[in-house]
Design a protein around this motif. Structure first.
Motif, PDB file in Angstrom:
ATOM      1  N   MET A   1      27.307 -24.066   2.578  1.00 47.23           N
ATOM      2  CA  MET A   1      27.947 -24.925   3.525  1.00 47.23           C
ATOM      3  C   MET A   1      28.255 -24.084   4.765  1.00 47.23           C
ATOM      4  O   MET A   1      28.772 -22.983   4.662  1.00 47.23           O
ATOM      5  N   GLN A  54      35.855 -19.114  -1.461  1.00 45.25           N
ATOM      6  CA  GLN A  54      34.581 -18.567  -1.940  1.00 45.25           C
ATOM      7  C   GLN A  54      34.756 -17.902  -3.298  1.00 45.25           C
ATOM      8  O   GLN A  54      33.877 -18.001  -4.155  1.00 45.25           O
ATOM      9  N   LEU A  57      34.582 -20.478  -6.005  1.00 49.96           N
ATOM     10  CA  LEU A  57      33.307 -21.208  -6.097  1.00 49.96           C
ATOM     11  C   LEU A  57      32.148 -20.212  -6.010  1.00 49.96           C
ATOM     12  O   LEU A  57      31.415 -20.173  -5.022  1.00 49.96           O
ATOM     13  N   SER A  60      28.644 -21.244  -4.886  1.00 50.29           N
ATOM     14  CA  SER A  60      28.549 -21.840  -3.551  1.00 50.29           C
ATOM     15  C   SER A  60      28.569 -20.735  -2.500  1.00 50.29           C
ATOM     16  O   SER A  60      29.009 -19.620  -2.752  1.00 50.29           O
ATOM     17  N   LYS A  61      28.078 -21.089  -1.329  1.00 48.78           N
ATOM     18  CA  LYS A  61      28.117 -20.128  -0.234  1.00 48.78           C
ATOM     19  C   LYS A  61      28.664 -20.840   0.995  1.00 48.78           C
ATOM     20  O   LYS A  61      28.145 -21.875   1.404  1.00 48.78           O
ATOM     21  N   ILE A  62      29.720 -20.268   1.568  1.00 52.15           N
ATOM     22  CA  ILE A  62      30.340 -20.831   2.762  1.00 52.15           C
ATOM     23  C   ILE A  62      30.117 -19.868   3.917  1.00 52.15           C
ATOM     24  O   ILE A  62      30.462 -18.691   3.838  1.00 52.15           O
TER      25      ILE A  62
END
Length: 140
Positions: A1, A54, A57, A60-62
């Motif tokens: 994201m 981060q 999660l 996931s990658k922010i």
């Protein structure tokens, strides 16, 4: 994201209009600088928040996109982007947004802002190219 921070709010034409730089230029500029500093503080806190999120999660990658620095560079170095006007909008309207019959400039690509809030197509085109080249590649 990919998430962007705030732009330099004190550099928006709407802020320049409401601060009334013509009445007291030094006080007005101080207020605009304060608004820009507030944007920077918000962005710094947002980056810290993303770092904490981060860790919760891991799959996931922010990615944070520093919109503030990009827009501020356009404001302070307009020639680099082909702009001639960065303090007011192309559309000269008495209200916040452009009215259907409000006059607009002859060449919007020379303006950073279309109206008192929104960037021009030329600004968005640069932002998209920058994001594709420098931000989204980090997500891969």
């Amino acid at each position: 994201m990919a998430v962007s921070g705030l732009p330099p709010l004190g550099s928006l034409p709407i802020q320049r209009k409401f601060v009334r730089l013509d009445l007291n230029p030094l006080e007005g500029q101080r207020r605009l600088d304060d608004q820009n500093r507030d944007s920077q503080v918000y962005d710094q806190e947002l980056v810290k928040l993303f770092a904490r999120i981060q860790t919760t999660l891991p799959v996931s990658k922010i990615i944070y996109y520093d919109l503030y620095e990009t827009i501020m560079d356009m404001v302070t170095h307009p020639n680099k982007y082909g702009f001639v006007e960065t303090k007011k909008g192309c559309c000269e309207s008495a209200i916040l947004l452009c009215e259907p019959l409000a006059p607009s400039c002859k060449d919007p690509s020379k303006f950073l802002f279309w109206d008192m809030i929104h960037p021009t197509l030329a600004t968005y085109q640069y932002l998209v190219k920058y994001i594709l080249k420098n931000v989204l590649l980090k997500l891969l």
